[in-house]
Scaffold this motif. Structure first.
Motif, PDB file in Angstrom:
ATOM      1  N   LEU A  90     168.227 120.925  52.955  1.00 34.20           N
ATOM      2  CA  LEU A  90     169.350 121.540  53.655  1.00 34.20           C
ATOM      3  C   LEU A  90     170.059 120.531  54.549  1.00 34.20           C
ATOM      4  O   LEU A  90     171.293 120.479  54.584  1.00 34.20           O
ATOM      5  N   LEU A  91     169.302 119.718  55.274  1.00 35.77           N
ATOM      6  CA  LEU A  91     169.929 118.722  56.148  1.00 35.77           C
ATOM      7  C   LEU A  91     170.744 117.721  55.340  1.00 35.77           C
ATOM      8  O   LEU A  91     171.817 117.273  55.777  1.00 35.77           O
ATOM      9  N   THR A  92     170.265 117.374  54.158  1.00 36.71           N
ATOM     10  CA  THR A  92     171.022 116.463  53.295  1.00 36.71           C
ATOM     11  C   THR A  92     172.320 117.110  52.841  1.00 36.71           C
ATOM     12  O   THR A  92     173.371 116.447  52.786  1.00 36.71           O
ATOM     13  N   ARG A  93     172.283 118.391  52.522  1.00 34.49           N
ATOM     14  CA  ARG A  93     173.515 119.094  52.132  1.00 34.49           C
ATOM     15  C   ARG A  93     174.518 119.088  53.277  1.00 34.49           C
ATOM     16  O   ARG A  93     175.726 118.916  53.060  1.00 34.49           O
ATOM     17  N   VAL A  94     174.042 119.274  54.508  1.00 33.19           N
ATOM     18  CA  VAL A  94     174.940 119.232  55.667  1.00 33.19           C
ATOM     19  C   VAL A  94     175.602 117.863  55.769  1.00 33.19           C
ATOM     20  O   VAL A  94     176.814 117.759  56.018  1.00 33.19           O
ATOM     21  N   ALA A  95     174.832 116.804  55.589  1.00 35.43           N
ATOM     22  CA  ALA A  95     175.398 115.454  55.645  1.00 35.43           C
ATOM     23  C   ALA A  95     176.504 115.281  54.612  1.00 35.43           C
ATOM     24  O   ALA A  95     177.563 114.698  54.902  1.00 35.43           O
ATOM     25  N   LEU A 130     172.965 110.319  60.696  1.00 32.13           N
ATOM     26  CA  LEU A 130     171.887 110.912  61.485  1.00 32.13           C
ATOM     27  C   LEU A 130     171.294 112.137  60.793  1.00 32.13           C
ATOM     28  O   LEU A 130     170.077 112.355  60.832  1.00 32.13           O
ATOM     29  N   TRP A 131     172.130 112.953  60.168  1.00 28.21           N
ATOM     30  CA  TRP A 131     171.626 114.110  59.424  1.00 28.21           C
ATOM     31  C   TRP A 131     170.758 113.657  58.256  1.00 28.21           C
ATOM     32  O   TRP A 131     169.717 114.254  57.976  1.00 28.21           O
TER      33      TRP A 131
END
Length: 511
Positions: A90-95, A130-131
């Protein structure tokens, strides 16, 4: 064009300017909401004077709803018990979504903060990194095991998310700083309530949109817009909040520590700085002077890491001052939407007056204003700008040498010996960062060992990496952001002890 020998960039026509202001609402339990009382507030561009955004103005009841949502979602385990693999994805998708929306975010940040558009773009790129780094860390969380406690005992040390985190962010780097906190909190399994500054609320709202698009469960991240009172006050004192992560002034940080004491919340603070660069006679002056000019004017000096004071050996002091003054005149100040602008507007008229007050007081106390020392008129723009300012003959007792000016103002002090330089460098209530310029590795290492600051730069200034922790000594804060240490801030340690079989001796054997 130049005015009074300074490089000033006039207003430009910008076809990408939005036709209407951004509308910001609270994100609570997965939905966008107006304030319960219907209140709103506005933000005008500090450079252009145009209406940049209209935002919901939160009250205590809005914060209550946001905290309740974060508490429910943490306690039900829908996020806190997900795997590191799921969190990382999920964090990678946000990035990736941040990359997609870079231009939109950067333009809005420029309009609300007054910083140059080129700088805003670089900061959004850095935030996406950072994400991605936090995503990598999400799969590395682990504790310890102990199998040396005897034949019938096993011991485990578990790392668990701290819980509900209140995140309060400042106006100077609104998108970057929320990205120094939130992805690490999410990687740890925490839920959050965020309050961005009322001066720069909108890019955090866009981040909320991207979190929902990425598939974050409702209530994991909540955003309440508004002012420190009541929004920030309720967020930092609420009984259902387990931790407060705050970036801002030291004065407010002290207030948060005092208020959090009632419930012994965990508190992480990134506060002010009065950061020295020490120049020895053998320094590479070409590199040092460029770094000094960058360090003091970057983000118009509205930066906790600003290189706001230099401590120069007396043998080279006059040469350094003259060269810094000449290079300062070449720094392009002006319209933040122009691609060549390096320094934009000051965040507010009140802050502009505060900066000028420090300079006027320094002159009254006997310092010499070698450049600048007043507001700067930019043709075609109604906003507030301040001249690049160099103040010489500064002594350690002057307020301009000790207090955080938070503007494009450089103070110059001098020294004879390394010991004297260290006394001056450490003679501050702050301890965020410090720098040393010398071709001698021995000088650099001795200074680095003895300087009381969280980051020491040698022969450079303000480099930063996601892998390296950031934070300060003394009144510059407590705790660390970034790196593995930044993740650890959002984790609690739990000890688990297991006895094997029925091996325990009875304390009271009545048989």
């Amino acid at each position: 064009m130049t005015t009074h020998d300074l490089t000033v960039i006039s207003a430009v026509e910008h076809p990408a300017l939005p036709k209407k202001p951004f509308t910001g609402r609270h994100l609570i339990d997965g939905g966008w909401r107006d304030s319960l009382d219907g209140a709103t507030f506005v933000r005008r561009s500090p450079a252009h004077g145009t209406l940049a955004s209209v935002s919901a103005k939160g009250g205590a009841d809005d914060v209550e709803a946001a905290v309740a949502a974060a508490r429910r979602r943490f306690d039900d385990g829908r996020w806190s018990f997900t795997s590191g693999k799921q969190r990382a994805a999920l964090l990678t998708r946000v990035a990736e979504l941040i990359d997609r929306e870079l231009e939109r975010i950067a333009l809005l940040e420029t309009l609300e903060s007054g910083k140059p558009i080129s700088q805003a773009r670089a900061e959004i790129e850095g935030a996406a990194d950072l994400w991605r780094y936090a995503a990598a860390l999400a799969r590395t969380i682990h504790g310890d095991s102990h199998n040396s406690l005897g034949p019938d005992m096993l011991g485990f040390v578990l790392k668990e998310p701290v819980g509900v985190v209140s995140i309060v962010t400042p106006w100077n780097f609104p998108f970057l700083i929320v990205s120094q906190k939130l992805p690490f909190a999410l990687a740890a399994g925490c839920t959050a309530v965020i309050k961005p500054s009322e001066l720069t609320p909108s890019t955090t709202v866009i981040l909320g949109e991207l979190l929902l698009e990425a598939g974050l469960p409702d209530g994991v991240v909540n955003i309440v817009l508004g002012y420190g009172k009541p929004v920030g006050a309720v967020m930092t004192t609420h009984a259902d909040v387990d931790m407060v992560s705050f970036t801002g002034s030291t004065a407010v940080g002290k207030t948060i520590v005092a208020s959090a004491a009632a419930s012994l919340k965990k508190v992480s603070l990134e506060l002010g700085g009065k950061n020295p660069q020490v120049l020895f006679p053998d320094a590479d002056l070409d590199s040092a002077i460029d770094a000094i000019v960058f360090g003091v004017y970057f983000n118009a000096g509205e930066c906790c890491n600003s290189g706001s004071r230099i401590i120069v050996h007396k043998d080279i002091a006059e040469e350094v001052i003259e060269r810094v003054v000449e290079l300062s005149k070449k720094v392009p100040f002006g319209d933040p939407l122009h691609p060549d602008t390096k320094v934009g507007a000051i965040i507010s008229p009140e802050h502009c007056r505060k900066i000028d007050g420090y300079v006027k007081t320094a002159a009254k106390d006997g310092a010499e204003i070698r450049l600048g020392g007043g507001e700067l008129a930019v043709p075609g723009l109604p906003g507030q700008f301040y001249q690049p300012t160099v103040v010489a003959n500064v002594t350690g007792v002057m307020s301009v040498a000790r207090e955080e000016v938070f503007g494009p103002v450089l103070s110059v002090l001098t020294f004879d010996t390394l010991d004297e330089a260290l006394i001056l460098a450490n003679a501050s209530s702050y301890g965020l960062s410090a720098g040393v310029w010398s071709e001698s590795v021995h000088t650099c290492l001795e200074f680095a060992r003895r300087a009381r600051a969280g980051t020491i730069w040698t022969n450079t200034w303000m480099d930063g990496f996601a892998e390296l922790p950031f934070g300060g000594f003394k009144e510059s804060g407590q705790g660390r952001e970034l790196g593995r240490y930044g993740l650890e801030e959002f984790l609690e340690v739990k000890t688990l002890q297991m006895r094997l079989g029925q091996s325990r001796e009875l304390w009271l054997n009545s048989r």
